[in-house]
Write an enzyme that holds these catalytic residues in place. Structure first.
Site, PDB file in Angstrom:
ATOM      1  N   SER A   1      -8.512   7.415  12.189  1.00  0.00           N
ATOM      2  CA  SER A   1      -7.252   8.150  12.133  1.00  0.00           C
ATOM      3  C   SER A   1      -7.537   9.658  12.118  1.00  0.00           C
ATOM      4  O   SER A   1      -8.208  10.153  13.009  1.00  0.00           O
ATOM      5  CB  SER A   1      -6.477   7.687  10.894  1.00  0.00           C
ATOM      6  OG  SER A   1      -5.154   8.057  10.993  1.00  0.00           O
TER       7      SER A   1
ATOM      8  N   HIS B   1      -2.349  -0.192  12.303  1.00  0.00           N
ATOM      9  CA  HIS B   1      -3.239   0.965  12.169  1.00  0.00           C
ATOM     10  C   HIS B   1      -4.165   0.865  10.950  1.00  0.00           C
ATOM     11  O   HIS B   1      -5.348   1.185  11.024  1.00  0.00           O
ATOM     12  CB  HIS B   1      -2.373   2.224  12.091  1.00  0.00           C
ATOM     13  CG  HIS B   1      -3.151   3.481  11.921  1.00  0.00           C
ATOM     14  ND1 HIS B   1      -4.027   3.941  12.879  1.00  0.00           N
ATOM     15  CD2 HIS B   1      -3.195   4.388  10.908  1.00  0.00           C
ATOM     16  CE1 HIS B   1      -4.569   5.084  12.464  1.00  0.00           C
ATOM     17  NE2 HIS B   1      -4.091   5.372  11.272  1.00  0.00           N
TER      18      HIS B   1
ATOM     19  N   ASP C   1      -2.243  -1.790  16.553  1.00  0.00           N
ATOM     20  CA  ASP C   1      -1.976  -0.430  16.056  1.00  0.00           C
ATOM     21  C   ASP C   1      -0.851   0.195  16.886  1.00  0.00           C
ATOM     22  O   ASP C   1      -1.017   0.483  18.071  1.00  0.00           O
ATOM     23  CB  ASP C   1      -3.269   0.394  16.165  1.00  0.00           C
ATOM     24  CG  ASP C   1      -3.161   1.763  15.492  1.00  0.00           C
ATOM     25  OD1 ASP C   1      -2.036   2.245  15.282  1.00  0.00           O
ATOM     26  OD2 ASP C   1      -4.220   2.338  15.185  1.00  0.00           O
TER      27      ASP C   1
HETATM   28  C1  LIG Z   1      -4.649   8.430   7.241  1.00  0.00           C
HETATM   29  C2  LIG Z   1      -5.863   8.170   6.560  1.00  0.00           C
HETATM   30  O1  LIG Z   1      -6.483   9.118   6.524  1.00  0.00           O
HETATM   31  S1  LIG Z   1      -6.340   6.700   5.796  1.00  0.00           S
HETATM   32  C3  LIG Z   1      -7.943   6.804   5.289  1.00  0.00           C
HETATM   33  C4  LIG Z   1      -8.186   6.755   3.987  1.00  0.00           C
HETATM   34  N1  LIG Z   1      -7.179   6.174   3.290  1.00  0.00           N
HETATM   35  C5  LIG Z   1      -7.233   6.406   2.095  1.00  0.00           C
HETATM   36  O2  LIG Z   1      -8.033   7.109   1.652  1.00  0.00           O
HETATM   37  C6  LIG Z   1      -6.312   5.758   1.291  1.00  0.00           C
HETATM   38  C7  LIG Z   1      -5.248   5.198   2.026  1.00  0.00           C
HETATM   39  N2  LIG Z   1      -4.997   3.901   1.471  1.00  0.00           N
HETATM   40  C8  LIG Z   1      -4.238   3.085   2.110  1.00  0.00           C
HETATM   41  O3  LIG Z   1      -3.745   3.429   3.107  1.00  0.00           O
HETATM   42  C9  LIG Z   1      -4.010   1.743   1.512  1.00  0.00           C
HETATM   43  O4  LIG Z   1      -4.122   1.854   0.137  1.00  0.00           O
HETATM   44  C10 LIG Z   1      -4.933   0.661   2.037  1.00  0.00           C
HETATM   45  C11 LIG Z   1      -4.702   0.500   3.510  1.00  0.00           C
HETATM   46  C12 LIG Z   1      -6.388   0.993   1.805  1.00  0.00           C
HETATM   47  C13 LIG Z   1      -4.644  -0.628   1.299  1.00  0.00           C
HETATM   48  O5  LIG Z   1      -3.316  -0.950   1.459  1.00  0.00           O
HETATM   49  P1  LIG Z   1      -2.357  -1.162   0.234  1.00  0.00           P
HETATM   50  O6  LIG Z   1      -1.006  -0.858   0.703  1.00  0.00           O
HETATM   51  O7  LIG Z   1      -2.790  -0.430  -0.930  1.00  0.00           O
HETATM   52  O8  LIG Z   1      -2.518  -2.664  -0.079  1.00  0.00           O
HETATM   53  P2  LIG Z   1      -1.370  -3.625  -0.078  1.00  0.00           P
HETATM   54  O9  LIG Z   1      -0.504  -3.404   1.085  1.00  0.00           O
HETATM   55  O10 LIG Z   1      -2.013  -4.932  -0.183  1.00  0.00           O
HETATM   56  O11 LIG Z   1      -0.543  -3.281  -1.427  1.00  0.00           O
HETATM   57  C14 LIG Z   1      -0.968  -3.745  -2.639  1.00  0.00           C
HETATM   58  C15 LIG Z   1      -0.081  -3.280  -3.786  1.00  0.00           C
HETATM   59  O12 LIG Z   1       1.273  -3.521  -3.459  1.00  0.00           O
HETATM   60  C16 LIG Z   1       1.873  -4.303  -4.503  1.00  0.00           C
HETATM   61  N3  LIG Z   1       2.845  -5.201  -3.908  1.00  0.00           N
HETATM   62  C17 LIG Z   1       2.627  -6.167  -3.008  1.00  0.00           C
HETATM   63  N4  LIG Z   1       3.788  -6.783  -2.700  1.00  0.00           N
HETATM   64  C18 LIG Z   1       4.744  -6.190  -3.421  1.00  0.00           C
HETATM   65  C19 LIG Z   1       6.140  -6.365  -3.538  1.00  0.00           C
HETATM   66  N5  LIG Z   1       6.790  -7.277  -2.831  1.00  0.00           N
HETATM   67  N6  LIG Z   1       6.822  -5.565  -4.376  1.00  0.00           N
HETATM   68  C20 LIG Z   1       6.180  -4.620  -5.093  1.00  0.00           C
HETATM   69  N7  LIG Z   1       4.850  -4.410  -5.023  1.00  0.00           N
HETATM   70  C21 LIG Z   1       4.142  -5.183  -4.198  1.00  0.00           C
HETATM   71  C22 LIG Z   1       0.735  -5.056  -5.117  1.00  0.00           C
HETATM   72  O13 LIG Z   1       1.040  -5.457  -6.444  1.00  0.00           O
HETATM   73  C23 LIG Z   1      -0.374  -4.041  -5.087  1.00  0.00           C
HETATM   74  O14 LIG Z   1      -0.187  -3.225  -6.209  1.00  0.00           O
HETATM   75  P3  LIG Z   1      -1.373  -2.401  -6.892  1.00  0.00           P
HETATM   76  O15 LIG Z   1      -1.620  -1.289  -5.962  1.00  0.00           O
HETATM   77  O16 LIG Z   1      -0.858  -1.937  -8.191  1.00  0.00           O
HETATM   78  O17 LIG Z   1      -2.523  -3.341  -7.013  1.00  0.00           O
HETATM   79  N1  LIG Z   2      -3.285   4.517   5.157  1.00  0.00           N
HETATM   80  C1  LIG Z   2      -3.989   5.633   5.686  1.00  0.00           C
HETATM   81  C2  LIG Z   2      -3.506   5.724   7.073  1.00  0.00           C
HETATM   82  C3  LIG Z   2      -3.450   6.984   7.757  1.00  0.00           C
HETATM   83  O1  LIG Z   2      -4.189   6.903   8.934  1.00  0.00           O
HETATM   84  C4  LIG Z   2      -3.796   6.847   4.791  1.00  0.00           C
HETATM   85  O2  LIG Z   2      -2.908   6.859   3.965  1.00  0.00           O
HETATM   86  O3  LIG Z   2      -4.576   7.784   4.845  1.00  0.00           O
END
Ligand SMILES: CC(=O)SCCNC(=O)CCNC(=O)[C@H](O)C(C)(C)COP(=O)(O)OP(=O)(O)OC[C@H]1O[C@@H](n2cnc3c(N)ncnc32)[C@H](O)[C@@H]1OP(=O)(O)O
Ligand SMILES: N[C@@H](CCO)C(=O)O
Length: 484
Positions: free
Chosen positions: A163, A427, A398
């Site tokens: 990204s 993505h 994506d």
């Molecule tokens: C653009 C970029 O630069 S990205 C590159 C680097 N990215 C980063 O550094 C961080 C970015 N992080 C992210 O984008 C995300 O955290 C990811 C992709 C790594 C993981 O995706 P997540 O959205 O966190 O995981 P997921 O979709 O499984 O969500 C899990 C959480 O949602 C909660 N959840 C799931 N379903 C539900 C629901 N129906 N209602 C409420 N909460 C819910 C879970 O309890 C869990 O909670 P927790 O965080 O307290 O454990």
């Molecule tokens: N989930 C990533 C996606 C952006 O490319 C972020 O939050 O940084």
């Protein structure tokens, strides 16, 4: 624009440095260091002084100083690559600190330590806030290079990022004497109209929050609803329809795991009831005066809504006043698991990110175009001399940085291969499909960096213990997403 600081003048500090004195996000990142670059000129011409650059390293430099593996983070990432790409980092994995000197540096505009709207401007003696100047992907690369040189890196063996991180990686490729190979993932040669438009819509969410105040908001009373809304729409672009259908379909939230987040007034009249449905989830909702018969909106003595902890329209019972509920039939559901998830993610995000930083970084993304000021608008033309080995990774689902764009990237480098991460997640697949990303990168390393893989760096052993230690993630949860 050339950076002005000499490499020797750069020094290292810890996160207690004055540049971070009002940065409440700095504490979210464990064990990072900060390099201070005394002076740096941005592409826009603005000169920054005492510029903090947050970074983390794993492993050690070899004696040829050419085993640097540079990791570039995405929009909301930080220098702590172990937090968002942890499963790829460690002995025997793609990012192996026993072979590589692994470095990850935080980008300008991010709230996690490098100069940004939440860091201190030594000239004005205040945080930059909305006066933080526009920074570009090329600014990040130029600034990060100074820090890498100060760390002694004479050549980057491989730069990897997805990204926004992939945008940095592509810009690094133009530094042909310094970079040996690259792995851009789910990124683009230039930020597309589609992506620019999503950025715009997300910024407009922030601008329209009454607390935004042109960016001069109180750090203790931030425009959270605007930032949360921005993250919600961004998150949708990071996933796919298919992934949402699989996870949520039309399920209702599990009240035990995800209790209803709002306190909702008990309606007293049909109008009140409709108002409740209409405003449910509205973070800027104001208290509505009771409009029940015999009272007037202005008569506070007759009572405002009573507050209950569940959505009152799912009940068709009598109201607290003893009168019959205005809604006798059970209404259709209007609150679904998918909404609960989005709201939860928004809430989590506003606890770890800053609205001005969000604007700063999305504007940076908008500037990205590898052809800018390079003599031709044709990327094939400006990249034809970039003969380094390139591995492009793309995700077919994506919808943000589309697979076609990955094909285009691969076609512009004379020595590139393209591999597909099979994922329905969209993505964010690059942050979730660790096994595939790991194996593609390891294969690429074996093919192009065999000399470095043949060297073993025992001094890296010391760090491995802490790398493997379990700790809570700031960004990703990396849970089993199928459990939802
Ligand atoms: C653009 C970029 O630069 S990205 C590159 C680097 N990215 C980063 O550094 C961080 C970015 N992080 C992210 O984008 C995300 O955290 C990811 C992709 C790594 C993981 O995706 P997540 O959205 O966190 O995981 P997921 O979709 O499984 O969500 C899990 C959480 O949602 C909660 N959840 C799931 N379903 C539900 C629901 N129906 N209602 C409420 N909460 C819910 C879970 O309890 C869990 O909670 P927790 O965080 O307290 O454990
Ligand atoms: N989930 C990533 C996606 C952006 O490319 C972020 O939050 O940084």
């Amino acid at each position: 624009m050339e950076p002005r600081s000499s490499v020797e003048s750069i020094y290292f500090v810890d996160t207690a440095h004055p540049s971070q004195q009002e940065n409440k996000f700095i504490g979210l990142i464990a064990d990072q260091r900060i390099a201070i670059v005394p002076e740096f000129t941005l592409e826009c011409g603005e000169i920054l002084y005492d510029v903090p650059v947050a970074f983390k390293t794993w492993g050690a430099l070899n004696k040829e100083r050419n085993n640097c593996l540079l990791l570039c983070h995405a929009l909301s990432g930080s220098a702590d690559a172990a937090d968002w790409w942890g499963p790829l980092l460690g002995p025997g994995r793609a990012f192996d600190p026993t072979h590589f000197f692994i470095v990850c540096l935080n980008s300008l505009g991010s709230p996690y330590g490098s100069a940004s709207p939440v860091t201190w401007n030594s000239e004005t003696k205040a945080i930059y806030g909305p006066e933080f100047p526009l920074s570009t992907i090329r600014d990040d690369v130029a600034l990060h290079k100074l820090v890498l040189q100060r760390l002694g890196v004479e050549q980057i063996a491989m730069a990897v990022g997805g990204s926004m991180g992939g945008m940095l990686v592509l810009e690094w490729a133009f530094d042909t004497n310094y970079v040996r190979s690259i792995v851009p993932i789910s990124t683009s040669l230039r930020h597309s109209a589609w992506c620019i438009s999503w950025s715009e819509a997300q910024r407009q969410s922030i601008y329209s929050d009454p607390k935004f105040n042109d960016g001069f908001y109180d750090m203790d009373d931030q425009p959270l609803s605007g930032l949360g809304a921005a993250r919600m729409s961004a998150l949708l672009t990071y996933r796919s329809k298919c992934s949402f259908e699989r996870r949520f379909a039309r399920k209702l939230p599990d009240a035990n795991r995800h209790p209803y987040p709002d306190r909702v007034p008990t309606p007293m009249t049909p109008g009140d009831a409709h108002w409740v449905v209409h405003n449910e989830g509205n973070h800027n909702r104001r208290e509505r005066p009771c409009r029940s018969p015999g009272s007037s909106p202005e008569s506070p003595g007759s009572g405002f809504f009573k507050v209950s902890s569940t959505p009152s329209l799912s009940q068709s019972t009598d109201t607290a006043s003893g009168t019959r509920s205005p809604l006798l039939r059970r209404p259709a559901n209007t609150y679904f698991s998918a909404q609960s998830y989005l709201r939860y993610q928004a809430k989590k995000f506003v606890g770890r990110f800053d609205a001005n930083c969000y604007i700063s970084i999305t504007k940076k993304l908008d500037t990205h175009d590898v052809t800018r000021d390079r003599g031709s608008e044709d990327p094939m033309e400006v990249m034809k001399h970039l003969t380094l080995p390139v591995l492009v990774l793309g995700i077919e689902s994506d919808g943000l940085f589309t697979y076609d764009e990955q094909v285009e990237i691969a076609s512009c480098f004379p020595n590139a291969s393209l591999e597909t991460i099979v994922s329905a997640e969209g993505h964010d697949g690059f942050l979730l499909e660790f096994t595939q990303v790991n194996s593609y990168i390891q294969k690429f390393e074996a093919e192009h960096l065999a000399d470095i893989l043949s060297q073993e760096n025992t001094s890296a052993e010391l760090e491995l213990e802490s790398l493997n230690a379990q700790r809570e993630s700031v960004f990703g949860e990396m849970e089993d997403i199928t459990s939802w």
